[in-house]
Design a protein around this motif. Structure first.
Motif, short mmCIF file in Angstrom:
data_model
loop_
_atom_site.label_atom_id
_atom_site.label_comp_id
_atom_site.label_asym_id
_atom_site.label_seq_id
_atom_site.Cartn_x
_atom_site.Cartn_y
_atom_site.Cartn_z
N THR A 90 17.15 -10.91 11.96
CA THR A 90 17.98 -10.88 13.17
C THR A 90 19.26 -10.06 12.98
OG1 THR A 90 18.97 -13.01 12.53
CG2 THR A 90 17.09 -13.07 14.06
N GLY A 132 13.57 -11.97 15.63
CA GLY A 132 13.56 -10.61 15.11
C GLY A 132 12.18 -9.98 15.21
N VAL A 136 15.67 -7.10 18.52
CA VAL A 136 15.93 -8.53 18.37
C VAL A 136 16.09 -9.12 19.77
CG1 VAL A 136 17.48 -10.31 17.47
CG2 VAL A 136 17.04 -8.25 16.12
#
Length: 250
Positions: free
Chosen positions: A134, A168, A173
């Protein structure tokens, strides 16, 4: 024949030019209408805190300590509201002028989300989960503003629990902010990210300026991302950011 061909080409060029002029006039008219509505909304939103401040200042001269105390609290509240409104208006004007300051750097989104929760929803039940990688290359101030505005909206119009999920993917993301509230009115969904739209349809005095979601969308577009909203057991806002954001307004 040659003369006819030349006249046909000339007529075609003239028609194309006329179409472009017509489209330009329509676009200018639409922008003018939008600008007039924007100015009217600004005037309305500025009038309420200013009127409260003027009335409150008179009460500060009272000899009644309790009255002065209430007046001081109201003055502080309305001053903060006015300052936030002016700050939001300045940010909107920078977007309109194409003069946004974009400074991307590596961001650990879970840490940024936790900080946004502390800033904008410290007393609310907010749960954050993350899966996959992420991290993104983005402007942390602008992403922080997006998340804060989505959280404030969830707290103000939704119901706990509020959940923030991070996922992610290969090149992007996805961040979702959801709540367990009544959701978004169907007639609001198409205009939810427009300026001065409030969840209660009210032009009365409220805590928000009606600019938060609009600013969130503008900050998203600067990153080349998307921001959408739908209902699923409450309101769900989905922010998608490219893994490596570049200034899309440049």
């Amino acid at each position: 024949m040659r003369g006819r061909d030349e006249l046909a080409d000339l007529a075609g060029s003239f028609n194309t030019m006329a179409q472009r002029v017509s489209e330009s006039i329509t676009e200018l008219w639409a922008k003018d209408q939008q600008q007039q509505r924007f100015v009217a909304d600004v005037a309305h939103d500025l009038r309420t805190p200013l009127a409260s401040i003027v009335a409150t200042v008179d009460n500060l001269a009272s000899t009644d300590p309790e009255l002065r105390g209430r007046a001081s609290e109201l003055l502080a509240t309305q001053s903060r509201r006015l300052a936030k409104l002016v700050e939001d208006l300045m940010e909107i004007s920078r977007f309109d002028a194409g003069s946004t300051d974009f400074r991307p750097e590596p961001i650990e989104l879970p840490a940024l989300v936790e900080d946004a929760i502390e800033v904008s929803a410290p007393d609310s039940a907010v749960r954050c989960t993350a899966t996959g990688d992420t991290t993104v290359l983005a402007d942390p101030r602008r992403v922080h503003t997006i998340v804060c505005n989505l959280l404030v909206n969830a707290v103000r119009y939704g119901t706990a629990p509020i959940e923030v999920s991070l996922e992610g993917r290969a090149d992007e993301v996805v961040l979702r902010v959801s709540d367990a509230g009544p959701g978004i009115a169907e007639d609001l969904l198409p205009i939810l990210f427009d300026r001065f739209v409030r969840g209660d349809h009210s032009r009365q005095e409220t805590e928000g300026s009606g600019l938060g979601l609009s600013i969130a969308r503008e900050n998203t577009l600067v990153h080349g991302g998307t921001l959408t909203a739908h209902n699923d057991g409450g309101a769900v806002f989905t922010l998608t950011l490219p893994r490596r954001a570049e200034d899309a307004s440049a």
